[in-house]
Write an enzyme that holds these catalytic residues in place. Structure first.
Site, PDB file in Angstrom:
ATOM      1  N   HIS A   1       7.338  61.365  56.388  1.00 53.76           N
ATOM      2  CA  HIS A   1       7.259  60.663  57.662  1.00 53.76           C
ATOM      3  C   HIS A   1       5.828  60.579  58.184  1.00 53.76           C
ATOM      4  O   HIS A   1       5.328  59.485  58.412  1.00 53.76           O
ATOM      5  CB  HIS A   1       8.215  61.180  58.736  1.00 53.76           C
ATOM      6  CG  HIS A   1       8.111  60.260  59.916  1.00 53.76           C
ATOM      7  ND1 HIS A   1       8.614  58.982  59.894  1.00 53.76           N
ATOM      8  CD2 HIS A   1       7.434  60.361  61.069  1.00 53.76           C
ATOM      9  CE1 HIS A   1       8.281  58.350  60.992  1.00 53.76           C
ATOM     10  NE2 HIS A   1       7.549  59.163  61.735  1.00 53.76           N
TER      11      HIS A   1
ATOM     12  N   TYR B   1       1.959  57.749  59.630  1.00 55.73           N
ATOM     13  CA  TYR B   1       0.883  57.777  60.632  1.00 55.73           C
ATOM     14  C   TYR B   1      -0.477  57.841  59.961  1.00 55.73           C
ATOM     15  O   TYR B   1      -1.464  57.358  60.512  1.00 55.73           O
ATOM     16  CB  TYR B   1       1.087  58.929  61.622  1.00 55.73           C
ATOM     17  CG  TYR B   1       2.378  58.765  62.383  1.00 55.73           C
ATOM     18  CD1 TYR B   1       2.553  57.666  63.215  1.00 55.73           C
ATOM     19  CD2 TYR B   1       3.428  59.650  62.226  1.00 55.73           C
ATOM     20  CE1 TYR B   1       3.745  57.461  63.880  1.00 55.73           C
ATOM     21  CE2 TYR B   1       4.627  59.452  62.884  1.00 55.73           C
ATOM     22  CZ  TYR B   1       4.786  58.358  63.702  1.00 55.73           C
ATOM     23  OH  TYR B   1       5.969  58.150  64.343  1.00 55.73           O
TER      24      TYR B   1
ATOM     25  N   HIS C   1      12.074  46.872  57.526  1.00 54.21           N
ATOM     26  CA  HIS C   1      11.298  47.579  58.548  1.00 54.21           C
ATOM     27  C   HIS C   1       9.889  47.928  58.065  1.00 54.21           C
ATOM     28  O   HIS C   1       8.910  47.636  58.724  1.00 54.21           O
ATOM     29  CB  HIS C   1      12.051  48.861  58.959  1.00 54.21           C
ATOM     30  CG  HIS C   1      11.207  49.852  59.701  1.00 54.21           C
ATOM     31  ND1 HIS C   1      10.808  49.634  60.994  1.00 54.21           N
ATOM     32  CD2 HIS C   1      10.666  51.034  59.327  1.00 54.21           C
ATOM     33  CE1 HIS C   1      10.057  50.660  61.395  1.00 54.21           C
ATOM     34  NE2 HIS C   1       9.961  51.516  60.404  1.00 54.21           N
ATOM     35  N   PHE C   2       9.797  48.539  56.868  1.00 50.52           N
ATOM     36  CA  PHE C   2       8.452  49.033  56.570  1.00 50.52           C
ATOM     37  C   PHE C   2       7.504  47.964  56.026  1.00 50.52           C
ATOM     38  O   PHE C   2       6.320  48.222  55.892  1.00 50.52           O
ATOM     39  CB  PHE C   2       8.461  50.332  55.745  1.00 50.52           C
ATOM     40  CG  PHE C   2       9.115  50.290  54.406  1.00 50.52           C
ATOM     41  CD1 PHE C   2       8.575  49.558  53.374  1.00 50.52           C
ATOM     42  CD2 PHE C   2      10.264  51.041  54.166  1.00 50.52           C
ATOM     43  CE1 PHE C   2       9.155  49.554  52.133  1.00 50.52           C
ATOM     44  CE2 PHE C   2      10.865  51.038  52.919  1.00 50.52           C
ATOM     45  CZ  PHE C   2      10.305  50.294  51.901  1.00 50.52           C
ATOM     46  N   HIS C   3       8.004  46.763  55.775  1.00 54.83           N
ATOM     47  CA  HIS C   3       7.038  45.705  55.446  1.00 54.83           C
ATOM     48  C   HIS C   3       6.381  45.116  56.689  1.00 54.83           C
ATOM     49  O   HIS C   3       5.322  44.500  56.588  1.00 54.83           O
ATOM     50  CB  HIS C   3       7.690  44.609  54.604  1.00 54.83           C
ATOM     51  CG  HIS C   3       7.852  45.034  53.180  1.00 54.83           C
ATOM     52  ND1 HIS C   3       8.842  45.890  52.775  1.00 54.83           N
ATOM     53  CD2 HIS C   3       7.106  44.778  52.067  1.00 54.83           C
ATOM     54  CE1 HIS C   3       8.720  46.119  51.480  1.00 54.83           C
ATOM     55  NE2 HIS C   3       7.677  45.466  51.028  1.00 54.83           N
TER      56      HIS C   3
ATOM     57  N   ARG D   1      19.607  48.714  49.826  1.00 55.20           N
ATOM     58  CA  ARG D   1      18.249  48.587  49.318  1.00 55.20           C
ATOM     59  C   ARG D   1      18.229  49.082  47.875  1.00 55.20           C
ATOM     60  O   ARG D   1      19.230  49.578  47.374  1.00 55.20           O
ATOM     61  CB  ARG D   1      17.273  49.398  50.176  1.00 55.20           C
ATOM     62  CG  ARG D   1      17.447  50.899  50.031  1.00 55.20           C
ATOM     63  CD  ARG D   1      16.523  51.685  50.928  1.00 55.20           C
ATOM     64  NE  ARG D   1      15.148  51.704  50.442  1.00 55.20           N
ATOM     65  CZ  ARG D   1      14.254  52.660  50.737  1.00 55.20           C
ATOM     66  NH1 ARG D   1      14.619  53.671  51.525  1.00 55.20           N
ATOM     67  NH2 ARG D   1      13.036  52.615  50.284  1.00 55.20           N
ATOM     68  N   ARG D   2      17.093  48.938  47.191  1.00 56.95           N
ATOM     69  CA  ARG D   2      16.907  49.456  45.832  1.00 56.95           C
ATOM     70  C   ARG D   2      18.059  49.057  44.917  1.00 56.95           C
ATOM     71  O   ARG D   2      18.612  49.888  44.194  1.00 56.95           O
ATOM     72  CB  ARG D   2      16.796  50.983  45.874  1.00 56.95           C
ATOM     73  CG  ARG D   2      15.600  51.461  46.643  1.00 56.95           C
ATOM     74  CD  ARG D   2      15.499  52.957  46.690  1.00 56.95           C
ATOM     75  NE  ARG D   2      14.131  53.376  46.914  1.00 56.95           N
ATOM     76  CZ  ARG D   2      13.741  54.636  47.036  1.00 56.95           C
ATOM     77  NH1 ARG D   2      14.619  55.596  46.965  1.00 56.95           N
ATOM     78  NH2 ARG D   2      12.477  54.937  47.226  1.00 56.95           N
TER      79      ARG D   2
HETATM   80  C1  HEM Z   1       9.922  47.387  48.386  1.00 54.39           C
HETATM   81  C2  HEM Z   1       8.733  42.694  48.625  1.00 54.39           C
HETATM   82  C3  HEM Z   1       4.167  43.859  49.822  1.00 54.39           C
HETATM   83  C4  HEM Z   1       5.496  48.512  50.057  1.00 54.39           C
HETATM   84  C5  HEM Z   1      10.006  46.015  48.422  1.00 54.39           C
HETATM   85  C6  HEM Z   1      11.236  45.268  48.329  1.00 54.39           C
HETATM   86  C7  HEM Z   1      10.906  43.951  48.371  1.00 54.39           C
HETATM   87  C8  HEM Z   1       9.477  43.854  48.529  1.00 54.39           C
HETATM   88  C9  HEM Z   1      11.867  42.769  48.281  1.00 54.39           C
HETATM   89  C10 HEM Z   1      12.628  45.857  48.295  1.00 54.39           C
HETATM   90  C11 HEM Z   1      13.060  46.227  46.969  1.00 54.39           C
HETATM   91  C12 HEM Z   1      14.317  47.068  46.911  1.00 54.39           C
HETATM   92  O1  HEM Z   1      14.669  47.789  47.850  1.00 54.39           O
HETATM   93  O2  HEM Z   1      14.987  46.986  45.865  1.00 54.39           O
HETATM   94  C13 HEM Z   1       7.379  42.603  48.912  1.00 54.39           C
HETATM   95  C14 HEM Z   1       6.623  41.379  48.968  1.00 54.39           C
HETATM   96  C15 HEM Z   1       5.328  41.711  49.287  1.00 54.39           C
HETATM   97  C16 HEM Z   1       5.286  43.146  49.445  1.00 54.39           C
HETATM   98  C17 HEM Z   1       7.174  39.994  48.716  1.00 54.39           C
HETATM   99  C18 HEM Z   1       4.118  40.830  49.455  1.00 54.39           C
HETATM  100  C19 HEM Z   1       3.793  39.897  48.615  1.00 54.39           C
HETATM  101  C20 HEM Z   1       4.156  45.207  50.091  1.00 54.39           C
HETATM  102  C21 HEM Z   1       3.074  45.932  50.698  1.00 54.39           C
HETATM  103  C22 HEM Z   1       3.455  47.242  50.782  1.00 54.39           C
HETATM  104  C23 HEM Z   1       4.790  47.339  50.202  1.00 54.39           C
HETATM  105  C24 HEM Z   1       1.756  45.316  51.143  1.00 54.39           C
HETATM  106  C25 HEM Z   1       2.738  48.433  51.315  1.00 54.39           C
HETATM  107  C26 HEM Z   1       1.468  48.487  51.631  1.00 54.39           C
HETATM  108  C27 HEM Z   1       6.773  48.613  49.533  1.00 54.39           C
HETATM  109  C28 HEM Z   1       7.478  49.867  49.324  1.00 54.39           C
HETATM  110  C29 HEM Z   1       8.754  49.530  48.829  1.00 54.39           C
HETATM  111  C30 HEM Z   1       8.817  48.096  48.759  1.00 54.39           C
HETATM  112  C31 HEM Z   1       6.949  51.269  49.625  1.00 54.39           C
HETATM  113  C32 HEM Z   1       9.889  50.499  48.519  1.00 54.39           C
HETATM  114  C33 HEM Z   1       9.949  50.884  47.106  1.00 54.39           C
HETATM  115  C34 HEM Z   1      11.128  51.791  46.854  1.00 54.39           C
HETATM  116  O3  HEM Z   1      12.202  51.590  47.455  1.00 54.39           O
HETATM  117  O4  HEM Z   1      10.953  52.721  46.059  1.00 54.39           O
HETATM  118  N1  HEM Z   1       8.942  45.128  48.568  1.00 54.39           N
HETATM  119  N2  HEM Z   1       6.545  43.649  49.204  1.00 54.39           N
HETATM  120  N3  HEM Z   1       5.180  46.089  49.812  1.00 54.39           N
HETATM  121  N4  HEM Z   1       7.587  47.566  49.163  1.00 54.39           N
HETATM  122 FE1  HEM Z   1       7.052  45.625  49.170  1.00 54.39          FE
END
Ligand code: HEM
Length: 563
Positions: free
Chosen positions: A217, A221, A368-370, A431-432
């Site tokens: 968490h 921050y 949320h986290f995006h 998710r995932r």
């Molecule tokens: C997961 C899309 C940029 C961090 C995901 C997921 C999507 C996605 C659809 C969900 C996948 C799932 O739950 O199965 C995108 C797109 C981006 C982008 C289209 C830009 C082009 C970023 C950026 C960050 C980020 C800039 C952080 C600085 C994460 C993280 C996860 C995630 C931490 C979770 C991974 C996990 O569940 O293990 N993203 N994302 N993403 N994204 Fe992104």
């Protein structure tokens, strides 16, 4: 040649951005998956959706952020205090991190650490991954230790002076990170590395998850506060204004130092084996974090309003038009801040025991986290690079227009993404999930056509945004150096308090009574070691009984080996 501290800063920033580029390249594929479109089948270099997701999460959320923050929060305080960083230590931090990331990359690319960025046991990956992750954190701590040392020395030499604002905020962020990273360090060093090396037979998944979220968490921050450093300390000048209240900024950072860590249990509302009382207590503490967030929203808003009014803006909201909307440094960060408003509101939902049950582990969470780390932080960092890269390299920003387009498209792309994913989550889509091939979701997919389409479209918009951003960045980096040009200044901002000092007539006592009061309050807030000790005490109270219970009653399980 570049001066040496600029060089090491540039290495941190550019390495972080290169990793971000790779991580972001996978994002649109995931977005298409959440639109029900499968591109993974035709990708020869990824073994599975989950390998791609692991790479995406680790590179973006863990690697890019850590590099960027280490560079930024090393360079800014050194420049503000007018001191040189210890270059050996700075490079040591850089190389420890880089060796770590390369080790982890070998493991993830070889499909030997497809663990997602939370690497929960009993899934077990290659030891290379865990050792690499530990080195990434150690590298950041080396940089943090250096900044804190520089500040301590400065403070010893200037005991009656208040630490300059940007340094104060940077040191508070690093001290928070020291307290916060303990959980992850203990988890990885004492549980996961020995277990993955075969030295221990089992790991208690609940203990590991609790240590993970102890850090997991407050790490948000660690991602967010550097953006706040820029919003409070630099953005006012970029907007032609001054900081509305330094004291408020300092108070916000002290509150974050105290309250960031003892709240991680709100990620474990659905975990068994943790007392409901502790969960509710940590939920209430999480809500307290709303206070420094609102302090920030109002005081940064006031700073921008001061800037806009100084530029001739007036009226209840008419001043907004007078902000520098043609300057990408400002625009990227302003859009990042706007995005953070729904991000923060969604966070309150996630942190509430009762409401979390409705959104837990659904697509709502990545939605949320995006808009928090993926936009509030990332887009702010984009805005920072628009002045910082020219400052470090003496090369002008390659294209202001392209930078503006990149910022607006990232903003709208993430807005669409957030609507799509939050909405899918409310329908119940997990998710995932390799959604494009998933079965057993009942009629959920049939009810989710609109949000799924929004998510898919957002992936395409974000692809364009990312291409524009990286084009302008690398064109700047490889463009011609203008040696005769003046250095792009660091926008360290003045504050209303400074202005008050300067307004005193010559010969007057150096400080007005109000000034003396402010100075006194700021000196109290300057006792960051005391607040760190209090933060540790809060952690012991909030986590002690739960952790001791788990240690006394362990439930180790063998690993599910993925490598
Ligand atoms: C997961 C899309 C940029 C961090 C995901 C997921 C999507 C996605 C659809 C969900 C996948 C799932 O739950 O199965 C995108 C797109 C981006 C982008 C289209 C830009 C082009 C970023 C950026 C960050 C980020 C800039 C952080 C600085 C994460 C993280 C996860 C995630 C931490 C979770 C991974 C996990 O569940 O293990 N993203 N994302 N993403 N994204 Fe992104």
């Amino acid at each position: 040649a570049l001066n040496p501290e600029k060089k090491v800063t540039l290495y941190f920033l550019v390495t972080g951005l290169v990793f971000l580029m790779v991580g972001v390249a996978i994002g649109p594929l995931q977005a298409l998956n959440y639109a029900g479109i499968d591109v993974y089948r035709s990708l020869p270099f990824l073994k599975s959706y989950y390998q791609g997701l692991s790479l995406h999460g680790v590179l973006n959320a863990l690697v890019f952020t850590t590099y960027f923050i280490s560079g930024l929060l090393l360079y800014l305080p050194c420049r503000e205090l007018g001191v040189r960083p210890n270059l050996k230590m700075s490079w040591a931090g850089y190389w420890i991190m880089t060796v770590g990331v390369l080790m982890a990359a070998v493991a993830v690319l070889g499909n030997n650490a497809t663990l997602l960025y939370t690497f929960y046991p009993p899934l077990q990956g290659s030891p290379l991954f865990y050792i690499g992750a530990a080195l990434l954190v150690v590298g950041s701590l080396v940089i943090g230790a250096q900044v804190v040392t520089i500040w301590t020395v400065w403070k010893r030499r200037h005991p009656r002076e208040v630490t300059p604002l940007v340094t104060f905020m940077s040191v508070a962020t690093w001290l928070m990170w020291f307290v916060a990273s303990l959980g992850l360090v203990v988890e990885v060093v004492f549980l996961l590395i020995p277990w993955s090396l075969g030295l221990t037979r089992g790991v208690d998944p609940l203990l590991a998850r609790t240590l993970f979220w102890y850090t997991g968490h407050p790490i948000v921050y660690f991602w967010l506060l550097p953006a706040y450093v820029s919003w409070y300390g630099l953005l006012p000048r970029s907007a032609g204004g001054v900081i509305a209240s330094q004291t408020m900024a300092r108070l916000a950072f002290v509150l974050f130092l105290l309250l960031s860590t003892p709240v991680g249990l709100h990620h474990q509302f659905a975990d068994p084996g943790i007392g409901m009382g502790w969960k509710v207590l940590q939920m209430l503490l999480t809500f307290l974090v709303v206070i420094p967030s609102l302090l920030t929203a109002f005081s940064v808003g006031a700073s921008l309003e001061l800037g806009a009014r100084a530029r001739g803006g007036g009226g209840w909201s008419g001043w907004i038009r007078h902000l520098p909307w043609r300057d990408p440094v400002f625009v990227a960060q302003a859009l990042a801040m706007i995005t953070f408003i729904p991000g923060g509101a969604g966070g309150i939902v996630n942190a509430s025991v009762a409401l979390d049950a409705a959104v837990h582990n659904t697509a709502w969470i990545p939605g949320h986290f995006h808009i928090t780390v993926g936009t509030a932080t990332t887009l702010t960092f984009f805005g920072v690079t628009f002045w910082l890269l020219p400052h470090l390299t003496r090369k002008p920003l390659a294209s202001r227009r392209m930078a503006l387009w990149a910022s607006w498209l990232w903003f709208w792309g993430m807005a669409l993404f957030a609507v799509g994913m939050h909405w899918e989550g409310l329908i119940g889509i997990p998710r995932r999930t390799y959604l494009a091939t998933a079965t057993g979701l009942g009629d959920m997919l049939a009810r989710a056509h609109i949000p799924m389409a929004l998510t898919g479209i957002s992936g395409l918009v974000l692809t364009v945004a990312a291409v524009l951003y990286f084009t302008v960045t690398f064109r700047t980096l490889f463009g011609p150096r203008v040696t005769a040009a003046q250095e792009t200044p660091i926008p360290f901002s003045d504050s209303l308090e400074d202005a008050e000092h300067r307004a005193l007539p010559a010969g007057a006592a150096t400080v007005s009574p109000a000034g003396a009061r402010i100075h006194g309050a700021q000196l109290v807030l300057d006792r960051l070691w005391v607040f760190t000790a209090l933060a540790l005490l809060l952690v012991v109270i909030m986590y002690g009984p739960t952790l001791i219970g788990m240690l006394l009653n362990p439930h180790p399980v063998p690993g599910l080996r993925l490598w």
